[in-house]
Design a protein around this motif. Structure first.
Motif, PDB file in Angstrom:
ATOM      1  N   ALA A 115       0.831  -1.205   0.000  1.00  0.00           N
ATOM      2  CA  ALA A 115       0.000   0.000   0.000  1.00  0.00           C
ATOM      3  C   ALA A 115       0.865   1.254   0.000  1.00  0.00           C
ATOM      4  N   TRP A 133      -1.843   5.945   7.801  1.00  0.00           N
ATOM      5  CA  TRP A 133      -3.193   5.611   7.335  1.00  0.00           C
ATOM      6  C   TRP A 133      -3.148   4.637   6.150  1.00  0.00           C
ATOM      7  N   VAL A 134      -2.262   4.891   5.211  1.00  0.00           N
ATOM      8  CA  VAL A 134      -2.144   4.007   4.046  1.00  0.00           C
ATOM      9  C   VAL A 134      -1.696   2.613   4.471  1.00  0.00           C
ATOM     10  N   ALA A 137      -4.553   0.695   6.106  1.00  0.00           N
ATOM     11  CA  ALA A 137      -5.515   0.232   5.097  1.00  0.00           C
ATOM     12  C   ALA A 137      -4.973  -0.993   4.357  1.00  0.00           C
ATOM     13  N   VAL A 141      -6.645  -4.859   4.417  1.00  0.00           N
ATOM     14  CA  VAL A 141      -7.064  -5.580   3.205  1.00  0.00           C
ATOM     15  C   VAL A 141      -6.337  -6.915   3.103  1.00  0.00           C
TER      16      VAL A 141
END
Length: 346
Positions: A115, A133-134, A137, A141
Protein backbone atom coordinates in the motif's frame (compact mmCIF):
# COMPACT_ATOMS: atom_id res chain seq x y z
CA UNK A 1 -20.34 -3.42 23.35
CA UNK A 2 -16.71 -3.69 24.37
CA UNK A 3 -14.65 -6.81 24.29
CA UNK A 4 -14.28 -6.94 28.07
CA UNK A 5 -17.76 -8.10 29.01
CA UNK A 6 -17.63 -11.87 29.32
CA UNK A 7 -15.17 -14.17 31.03
CA UNK A 8 -14.54 -17.82 30.28
CA UNK A 9 -13.95 -20.21 33.16
CA UNK A 10 -10.52 -19.74 34.64
CA UNK A 11 -10.18 -23.49 35.13
CA UNK A 12 -9.93 -23.88 31.37
CA UNK A 13 -6.74 -21.81 31.28
CA UNK A 14 -3.30 -22.99 32.27
CA UNK A 15 -2.43 -20.68 35.13
CA UNK A 16 0.74 -19.68 36.91
CA UNK A 17 0.99 -18.71 40.58
CA UNK A 18 0.73 -14.97 41.19
CA UNK A 19 4.21 -14.94 42.72
CA UNK A 20 5.66 -16.51 39.58
CA UNK A 21 3.95 -13.97 37.35
CA UNK A 22 5.07 -11.04 39.47
CA UNK A 23 8.63 -12.37 39.48
CA UNK A 24 8.67 -12.60 35.70
CA UNK A 25 7.12 -9.15 35.47
CA UNK A 26 10.03 -7.76 37.47
CA UNK A 27 12.49 -9.67 35.25
CA UNK A 28 10.94 -8.33 32.03
CA UNK A 29 10.84 -4.75 33.33
CA UNK A 30 14.49 -5.01 34.39
CA UNK A 31 15.42 -6.43 30.99
CA UNK A 32 13.62 -3.55 29.27
CA UNK A 33 15.45 -0.98 31.38
CA UNK A 34 18.80 -2.65 30.63
CA UNK A 35 18.04 -2.90 26.89
CA UNK A 36 17.06 0.76 26.67
CA UNK A 37 20.15 1.79 28.63
CA UNK A 38 22.33 -0.28 26.30
CA UNK A 39 20.59 1.28 23.29
CA UNK A 40 21.60 4.73 24.51
CA UNK A 41 25.13 3.69 25.49
CA UNK A 42 26.27 1.52 22.57
CA UNK A 43 26.71 2.30 18.92
CA UNK A 44 29.49 3.53 16.67
CA UNK A 45 30.92 5.02 19.87
CA UNK A 46 30.44 3.82 23.44
CA UNK A 47 29.06 6.43 25.83
CA UNK A 48 29.81 6.37 29.54
CA UNK A 49 27.24 6.64 32.32
CA UNK A 50 28.36 10.19 33.26
CA UNK A 51 27.68 11.44 29.73
CA UNK A 52 24.31 9.66 29.64
CA UNK A 53 23.13 11.31 32.85
CA UNK A 54 24.49 14.68 31.72
CA UNK A 55 22.67 14.43 28.38
CA UNK A 56 19.43 13.44 30.09
CA UNK A 57 19.87 16.45 32.31
CA UNK A 58 20.04 18.77 29.30
CA UNK A 59 23.82 19.11 28.86
CA UNK A 60 24.91 18.49 25.25
CA UNK A 61 28.44 19.89 25.16
CA UNK A 62 30.41 16.82 24.04
CA UNK A 63 30.14 14.39 21.13
CA UNK A 64 29.18 11.58 23.51
CA UNK A 65 26.37 13.65 24.99
CA UNK A 66 25.18 14.58 21.50
CA UNK A 67 25.19 10.88 20.61
CA UNK A 68 22.91 10.17 23.57
CA UNK A 69 20.45 12.82 22.40
CA UNK A 70 20.44 11.31 18.91
CA UNK A 71 19.90 7.77 20.22
CA UNK A 72 17.00 8.59 22.54
CA UNK A 73 14.23 8.71 19.88
CA UNK A 74 15.67 5.58 18.28
CA UNK A 75 15.49 3.76 21.62
CA UNK A 76 11.92 4.88 22.28
CA UNK A 77 10.77 3.94 18.78
CA UNK A 78 12.37 0.49 19.01
CA UNK A 79 10.52 -0.18 22.26
CA UNK A 80 7.21 1.09 20.85
CA UNK A 81 7.45 -0.86 17.58
CA UNK A 82 8.56 -4.06 19.33
CA UNK A 83 5.69 -3.78 21.80
CA UNK A 84 3.18 -3.15 19.00
CA UNK A 85 4.33 -6.08 16.85
CA UNK A 86 4.44 -8.53 19.77
CA UNK A 87 0.98 -7.53 20.99
CA UNK A 88 -0.37 -7.69 17.45
CA UNK A 89 1.01 -11.21 17.03
CA UNK A 90 -0.41 -12.39 20.37
CA UNK A 91 -3.86 -11.08 19.46
CA UNK A 92 -3.71 -12.61 15.97
CA UNK A 93 -2.82 -15.97 17.49
CA UNK A 94 -5.72 -15.65 19.90
CA UNK A 95 -8.22 -14.58 17.24
CA UNK A 96 -7.30 -17.32 14.77
CA UNK A 97 -6.22 -19.92 17.38
CA UNK A 98 -3.22 -20.35 15.13
CA UNK A 99 0.22 -20.82 16.72
CA UNK A 100 1.87 -19.69 13.46
CA UNK A 101 0.06 -16.35 13.33
CA UNK A 102 2.40 -13.39 12.97
CA UNK A 103 1.98 -10.11 11.07
CA UNK A 104 4.88 -11.07 8.81
CA UNK A 105 3.93 -14.69 8.21
CA UNK A 106 0.26 -13.88 7.52
CA UNK A 107 1.13 -11.22 4.95
CA UNK A 108 -0.15 -8.26 6.98
CA UNK A 109 3.22 -6.48 6.94
CA UNK A 110 3.55 -7.07 3.22
CA UNK A 111 0.08 -5.65 2.61
CA UNK A 112 1.09 -2.47 4.42
CA UNK A 113 4.30 -2.34 2.39
CA UNK A 114 2.50 -2.69 -0.94
CA UNK A 115 0.00 0.00 0.00
CA UNK A 116 2.83 2.41 0.83
CA UNK A 117 4.69 1.54 -2.38
CA UNK A 118 1.61 2.17 -4.51
CA UNK A 119 0.85 5.45 -2.73
CA UNK A 120 4.45 6.65 -3.10
CA UNK A 121 4.48 5.78 -6.79
CA UNK A 122 1.10 7.31 -7.64
CA UNK A 123 0.05 10.16 -5.37
CA UNK A 124 3.19 10.83 -3.34
CA UNK A 125 3.26 11.14 0.44
CA UNK A 126 4.96 13.74 2.56
CA UNK A 127 3.95 13.14 6.18
CA UNK A 128 4.24 10.24 8.58
CA UNK A 129 0.49 10.40 9.25
CA UNK A 130 -0.25 9.72 5.58
CA UNK A 131 2.10 6.73 5.66
CA UNK A 132 0.33 5.38 8.74
CA UNK A 133 -3.19 5.61 7.34
CA UNK A 134 -2.14 4.01 4.05
CA UNK A 135 -0.23 1.24 5.85
CA UNK A 136 -3.20 0.43 8.11
CA UNK A 137 -5.51 0.23 5.10
CA UNK A 138 -3.12 -2.09 3.26
CA UNK A 139 -2.65 -4.27 6.33
CA UNK A 140 -6.42 -4.56 6.82
CA UNK A 141 -7.06 -5.58 3.20
CA UNK A 142 -4.28 -8.16 3.31
CA UNK A 143 -5.50 -9.62 6.62
CA UNK A 144 -9.06 -9.97 5.32
CA UNK A 145 -7.85 -11.58 2.10
CA UNK A 146 -5.65 -14.12 3.90
CA UNK A 147 -8.42 -15.07 6.32
CA UNK A 148 -10.94 -15.41 3.47
CA UNK A 149 -8.62 -17.65 1.44
CA UNK A 150 -7.73 -19.71 4.52
CA UNK A 151 -11.44 -20.22 5.27
CA UNK A 152 -12.20 -21.80 1.90
CA UNK A 153 -12.84 -25.52 1.63
CA UNK A 154 -13.62 -28.21 4.15
CA UNK A 155 -12.82 -27.49 7.77
CA UNK A 156 -12.84 -23.71 7.56
CA UNK A 157 -9.94 -21.55 8.68
CA UNK A 158 -7.51 -24.12 10.07
CA UNK A 159 -4.07 -22.98 11.31
CA UNK A 160 -2.28 -24.75 8.47
CA UNK A 161 -4.51 -23.28 5.76
CA UNK A 162 -4.18 -19.75 7.13
CA UNK A 163 -0.39 -20.10 7.37
CA UNK A 164 -0.19 -21.36 3.78
CA UNK A 165 -2.53 -18.60 2.57
CA UNK A 166 -0.39 -16.03 4.38
CA UNK A 167 2.84 -17.35 2.91
CA UNK A 168 1.41 -17.38 -0.62
CA UNK A 169 -0.05 -13.90 -0.21
CA UNK A 170 3.25 -12.55 1.13
CA UNK A 171 5.12 -13.93 -1.88
CA UNK A 172 2.60 -12.46 -4.31
CA UNK A 173 2.59 -9.06 -2.63
CA UNK A 174 6.39 -9.00 -2.51
CA UNK A 175 6.46 -9.47 -6.28
CA UNK A 176 3.95 -6.65 -6.71
CA UNK A 177 6.09 -4.37 -4.54
CA UNK A 178 9.09 -5.00 -6.79
CA UNK A 179 6.97 -4.36 -9.88
CA UNK A 180 5.76 -1.03 -8.48
CA UNK A 181 9.08 0.26 -7.12
CA UNK A 182 11.62 -1.00 -9.67
CA UNK A 183 10.61 1.33 -12.55
CA UNK A 184 10.60 4.33 -10.21
CA UNK A 185 14.19 5.30 -9.55
CA UNK A 186 13.07 8.44 -7.71
CA UNK A 187 11.54 6.42 -4.87
CA UNK A 188 13.51 3.17 -5.09
CA UNK A 189 16.44 4.22 -2.88
CA UNK A 190 14.36 5.52 0.03
CA UNK A 191 11.93 2.64 -0.24
CA UNK A 192 14.62 -0.04 -0.25
CA UNK A 193 16.24 1.31 2.90
CA UNK A 194 12.83 1.39 4.61
CA UNK A 195 11.70 -2.07 3.52
CA UNK A 196 14.58 -3.82 5.32
CA UNK A 197 12.99 -2.88 8.62
CA UNK A 198 14.70 -0.82 11.29
CA UNK A 199 14.47 2.19 13.58
CA UNK A 200 17.58 4.09 12.51
CA UNK A 201 15.61 7.04 11.14
CA UNK A 202 13.62 7.68 14.30
CA UNK A 203 12.71 11.25 15.22
CA UNK A 204 10.55 12.69 17.98
CA UNK A 205 8.22 14.04 15.29
CA UNK A 206 7.60 10.61 13.77
CA UNK A 207 7.08 9.12 17.24
CA UNK A 208 4.54 11.82 18.06
CA UNK A 209 2.59 11.10 14.88
CA UNK A 210 2.48 7.33 15.32
CA UNK A 211 1.91 7.29 19.08
CA UNK A 212 -1.89 7.95 18.99
CA UNK A 213 -2.39 4.99 16.62
CA UNK A 214 -0.29 2.70 18.81
CA UNK A 215 -2.13 3.76 21.96
CA UNK A 216 -5.51 3.21 20.28
CA UNK A 217 -4.52 -0.26 19.08
CA UNK A 218 -3.07 -1.09 22.49
CA UNK A 219 -6.29 -0.10 24.26
CA UNK A 220 -8.50 -2.13 21.92
CA UNK A 221 -6.33 -5.25 22.20
CA UNK A 222 -6.05 -5.12 26.00
CA UNK A 223 -9.82 -4.63 26.35
CA UNK A 224 -10.29 -7.82 24.33
CA UNK A 225 -8.09 -9.93 26.62
CA UNK A 226 -10.93 -11.51 28.61
CA UNK A 227 -12.98 -12.22 25.50
CA UNK A 228 -9.97 -13.90 23.87
CA UNK A 229 -9.93 -16.29 26.83
CA UNK A 230 -13.47 -17.30 25.90
CA UNK A 231 -12.54 -17.76 22.24
CA UNK A 232 -9.75 -20.10 23.32
CA UNK A 233 -12.44 -22.51 24.57
CA UNK A 234 -13.93 -22.81 21.08
CA UNK A 235 -16.56 -20.83 19.21
CA UNK A 236 -19.53 -22.85 20.40
CA UNK A 237 -18.61 -22.68 24.06
CA UNK A 238 -17.73 -19.00 23.77
CA UNK A 239 -21.12 -18.29 22.23
CA UNK A 240 -22.76 -20.33 24.98
CA UNK A 241 -21.03 -18.09 27.53
CA UNK A 242 -22.69 -15.08 25.90
CA UNK A 243 -19.78 -13.93 23.73
CA UNK A 244 -20.52 -12.43 20.33
CA UNK A 245 -17.82 -14.39 18.59
CA UNK A 246 -17.78 -12.60 15.22
CA UNK A 247 -17.87 -9.15 16.84
CA UNK A 248 -15.08 -10.01 19.28
CA UNK A 249 -12.92 -11.38 16.48
CA UNK A 250 -13.52 -8.29 14.36
CA UNK A 251 -12.72 -5.81 17.14
CA UNK A 252 -9.60 -7.66 18.32
CA UNK A 253 -8.35 -8.13 14.76
CA UNK A 254 -8.90 -4.43 14.05
CA UNK A 255 -6.76 -3.50 17.03
CA UNK A 256 -4.02 -5.86 15.87
CA UNK A 257 -4.12 -4.48 12.32
CA UNK A 258 -3.84 -0.89 13.56
CA UNK A 259 -0.80 -1.81 15.65
CA UNK A 260 0.86 -3.69 12.81
CA UNK A 261 0.10 -1.08 10.16
CA UNK A 262 1.31 1.83 12.27
CA UNK A 263 4.49 0.02 13.32
CA UNK A 264 5.23 -0.96 9.72
CA UNK A 265 4.72 2.61 8.52
CA UNK A 266 7.43 4.04 10.80
CA UNK A 267 9.89 1.12 10.98
CA UNK A 268 9.35 -1.03 7.90
CA UNK A 269 8.19 -4.66 7.78
CA UNK A 270 9.94 -6.26 10.76
CA UNK A 271 9.05 -9.95 10.92
CA UNK A 272 8.94 -12.68 13.58
CA UNK A 273 8.62 -10.44 16.67
CA UNK A 274 4.91 -11.28 16.80
CA UNK A 275 5.68 -14.99 16.51
CA UNK A 276 8.53 -15.40 18.99
CA UNK A 277 7.36 -13.26 21.89
CA UNK A 278 3.84 -14.66 22.51
CA UNK A 279 5.13 -18.25 22.59
CA UNK A 280 7.85 -17.39 25.08
CA UNK A 281 5.43 -15.43 27.25
CA UNK A 282 3.01 -18.37 27.38
CA UNK A 283 5.78 -20.42 28.93
CA UNK A 284 6.25 -17.75 31.59
CA UNK A 285 2.71 -16.65 32.49
CA UNK A 286 0.37 -19.24 30.98
CA UNK A 287 -2.49 -18.85 28.51
CA UNK A 288 -4.58 -16.21 30.29
CA UNK A 289 -4.67 -13.28 27.86
CA UNK A 290 -5.19 -10.83 30.71
CA UNK A 291 -1.58 -11.57 31.65
CA UNK A 292 -0.26 -12.72 28.29
CA UNK A 293 -1.01 -9.54 26.34
CA UNK A 294 0.69 -7.09 28.76
CA UNK A 295 3.67 -9.43 29.10
CA UNK A 296 3.96 -9.79 25.32
CA UNK A 297 3.88 -6.00 24.99
CA UNK A 298 6.79 -5.54 27.39
CA UNK A 299 8.77 -8.51 26.06
CA UNK A 300 8.35 -7.31 22.47
CA UNK A 301 9.85 -3.97 23.46
CA UNK A 302 12.80 -5.82 25.00
CA UNK A 303 13.37 -8.02 21.95
CA UNK A 304 13.38 -5.29 19.30
CA UNK A 305 15.43 -2.88 21.41
CA UNK A 306 17.99 -5.61 22.06
CA UNK A 307 18.00 -6.56 18.36
CA UNK A 308 18.67 -2.95 17.41
CA UNK A 309 21.56 -2.78 19.89
CA UNK A 310 22.99 -6.04 18.56
CA UNK A 311 22.82 -4.74 15.01
CA UNK A 312 24.86 -1.70 15.99
CA UNK A 313 27.46 -3.62 18.00
CA UNK A 314 28.31 -6.68 15.88
CA UNK A 315 29.39 -4.71 12.81
CA UNK A 316 30.73 -1.41 14.15
CA UNK A 317 30.99 1.23 12.86
CA UNK A 318 28.40 0.02 10.33
CA UNK A 319 24.96 -1.22 11.31
CA UNK A 320 22.79 -4.26 10.65
CA UNK A 321 19.11 -3.33 10.65
CA UNK A 322 16.97 -4.74 13.45
CA UNK A 323 14.70 -6.48 10.91
CA UNK A 324 17.64 -8.64 9.79
CA UNK A 325 18.50 -9.57 13.38
CA UNK A 326 14.91 -10.59 14.18
CA UNK A 327 14.79 -12.65 10.97
CA UNK A 328 17.97 -14.51 11.95
CA UNK A 329 16.39 -15.33 15.32
CA UNK A 330 12.86 -15.88 14.12
CA UNK A 331 13.39 -18.20 11.14
CA UNK A 332 14.78 -21.10 13.22
CA UNK A 333 12.08 -20.48 15.83
CA UNK A 334 9.41 -20.67 13.12
CA UNK A 335 10.76 -24.03 11.96
CA UNK A 336 10.73 -25.25 15.56
CA UNK A 337 7.08 -24.22 16.03
CA UNK A 338 6.05 -25.87 12.76
CA UNK A 339 7.72 -29.15 13.74
CA UNK A 340 6.09 -29.34 17.14
CA UNK A 341 3.13 -31.69 16.94
CA UNK A 342 1.29 -30.27 19.93
CA UNK A 343 0.80 -26.73 18.65
CA UNK A 344 -1.42 -27.31 15.64
CA UNK A 345 -4.06 -25.18 17.32
CA UNK A 346 -4.14 -22.96 20.39
Amino acid sequence: MTCDTTSGPDVALRRRPARTRLTWLLVVLTALLLAMTASVAFGSRIVGWADITAALGGIHDTLDQAAVVKRLPRTVLAALVGAALALSGAVMQGVTRNPLADPGILGVNMGAMLAIAVAMATVGMHTATMYIWVAIAGAAVSALFVYAVGSLGRGGATPLKIALAGAATSAALASLVVAVVLPRGDIAENFQSWQIGGVGGATWDSIGQVLPFLLAGLAVCLLCARALNSLALGDELAAGLGERVALVRGIAAAGAVVLCGAATAVAGPIAFVGLIVPHLCRLLVGLDHRWLLPFATLAGAVLLTAADVAGRVVNRPDEIEAGIITALIGAPFFIYVVRRQKVREL
